[in-house]
Design a protein around this motif. Structure first.
Motif, PDB file in Angstrom:
ATOM      1  N   VAL A  84      12.101  10.464   2.264  1.00  0.00           N
ATOM      2  CA  VAL A  84      12.295  10.971   3.654  1.00  0.00           C
ATOM      3  C   VAL A  84      10.745  11.446   3.989  1.00  0.00           C
ATOM      4  N   ARG A  85       9.896  11.798   3.154  1.00  0.00           N
ATOM      5  CA  ARG A  85       8.538  12.072   3.223  1.00  0.00           C
ATOM      6  C   ARG A  85       7.867  10.543   3.777  1.00  0.00           C
ATOM      7  N   GLN A  86       8.081   9.729   2.950  1.00  0.00           N
ATOM      8  CA  GLN A  86       7.376   8.266   3.314  1.00  0.00           C
ATOM      9  C   GLN A  86       7.786   7.990   4.476  1.00  0.00           C
TER      10      GLN A  86
ATOM     11  N   GLU B  22       0.786  -1.104  -0.103  1.00  0.00           N
ATOM     12  CA  GLU B  22      -0.166   0.032   0.039  1.00  0.00           C
ATOM     13  C   GLU B  22       0.702   1.110   0.060  1.00  0.00           C
ATOM     14  N   ASP B  23       0.351   2.401  -0.620  1.00  0.00           N
ATOM     15  CA  ASP B  23       0.938   3.572  -0.764  1.00  0.00           C
ATOM     16  C   ASP B  23       1.201   4.216   0.865  1.00  0.00           C
ATOM     17  N   GLY B  24       2.336   4.637   1.214  1.00  0.00           N
ATOM     18  CA  GLY B  24       2.358   5.382   2.446  1.00  0.00           C
ATOM     19  C   GLY B  24       3.011   4.589   3.478  1.00  0.00           C
TER      20      GLY B  24
ATOM     21  N   PRO C 130       4.742   6.100  10.890  1.00  0.00           N
ATOM     22  CA  PRO C 130       4.159   5.713  12.105  1.00  0.00           C
ATOM     23  C   PRO C 130       2.545   5.966  12.001  1.00  0.00           C
ATOM     24  N   THR C 131       2.066   7.162  11.396  1.00  0.00           N
ATOM     25  CA  THR C 131       0.728   7.299  11.001  1.00  0.00           C
ATOM     26  C   THR C 131       0.106   6.133  10.409  1.00  0.00           C
ATOM     27  N   TRP C 132       0.704   5.548   9.504  1.00  0.00           N
ATOM     28  CA  TRP C 132       0.027   4.385   8.663  1.00  0.00           C
ATOM     29  C   TRP C 132      -0.213   3.239   9.362  1.00  0.00           C
TER      30      TRP C 132
END
Length: 220
Positions: free
Chosen positions: A107-109, A73-75, A114-116
């Motif tokens: 880096v953004r990923q 999955e993305d993210g 943690p949110t994902w």
């Protein structure tokens, strides 16, 4: 031993899971074990097939006793390793010769893992401590990526492979005199071996604290 376990509730859990893994592979025949570790080590050294690297990365975590998994999955992280309230989330950037810098996007990923995980993986609590890492042969990073990085660490792929070889050598030695599940003396020895060789969560966290993404060559 009590006060040590208070500081590190994780390693005893890893050792129990290691026992399960050793039992599952069987201790009378080496072939299953050797095939598995060879697949892990050759996969981790691969710089052309990121899916193969990720499979090996997950299986190394499982062999060491972590609750390890992956998602397309993305993210989502490439793999994650969890034990108790410790969660190592990785962004694997290995399909590269290492000449390109680690990008803002990567880096953004890593920032968002943690949110994902908090939304998608059962058993995560508000006490979970996330350690974010990018594993790559690249030794440079875009300056914009450093600006937004939220405690993202860097683990050089070659160094990660070396650590995996050393960790598997420890497991191989422990396996030689593994008496079956629940032996207190063997467990004690295994816990010490994990700590001495940097395979436990606290050691991994310390190691990565010394290697922030900002320690790389910053480009642009």
């Amino acid at each position: 031993m009590g006060h040590v376990e208070d500081q590190d509730p994780y390693t005893p859990v890893l050792i129990e899971r290691l026992e399960f893994e050793l039992n599952k592979m069987g201790t009378t025949n080496d072939r299953k074990f050797e095939n598995r570790v060879n697949e892990i080590l050759s996969g981790l050294a691969d710089q052309t097939d990121s899916k193969r690297f990720e499979r090996a990365h997950v299986d190394l975590g499982r062999l060491l006793g972590y609750n390890a998994d992956n998602t397309d999955e993305d993210g989502g992280p490439d793999p994650w390793w969890i034990v108790g309230d410790f969660c190592l989330t990785a962004e694997d950037y290995t399909e590269t010769d290492g000449k390109k810098p680690i990008s803002l996007y990567k880096v953004r990923q890593a920032n968002d893992h943690p949110t994902w995980i908090s939304k998608k993986v059962p058993g995560i609590s508000e006490n979970t401590e996330f350690v974010r890492v990018i594993i790559s042969p690249s030794n440079s990073v875009e300056s914009a990526a450093v600006t937004i990085a939220r405690d993202v660490a860097y683990w050089n792929q070659e160094s990660f492979v070396k650590w995996a070889h050393e960790s598997i050598a420890v497991i191989r030695r422990l396996r030689l005199d593994f008496p079956g599940e629940g032996d207190e003396m063997w467990r004690e020895k295994a816990i010490i071996a994990y700590r001495e060789n940097g395979m436990d969560p606290l050691s991994i966290k310390e190691r990565l604290k010394m290697s922030p993404i900002s320690s790389l060559t910053i480009l642009g």
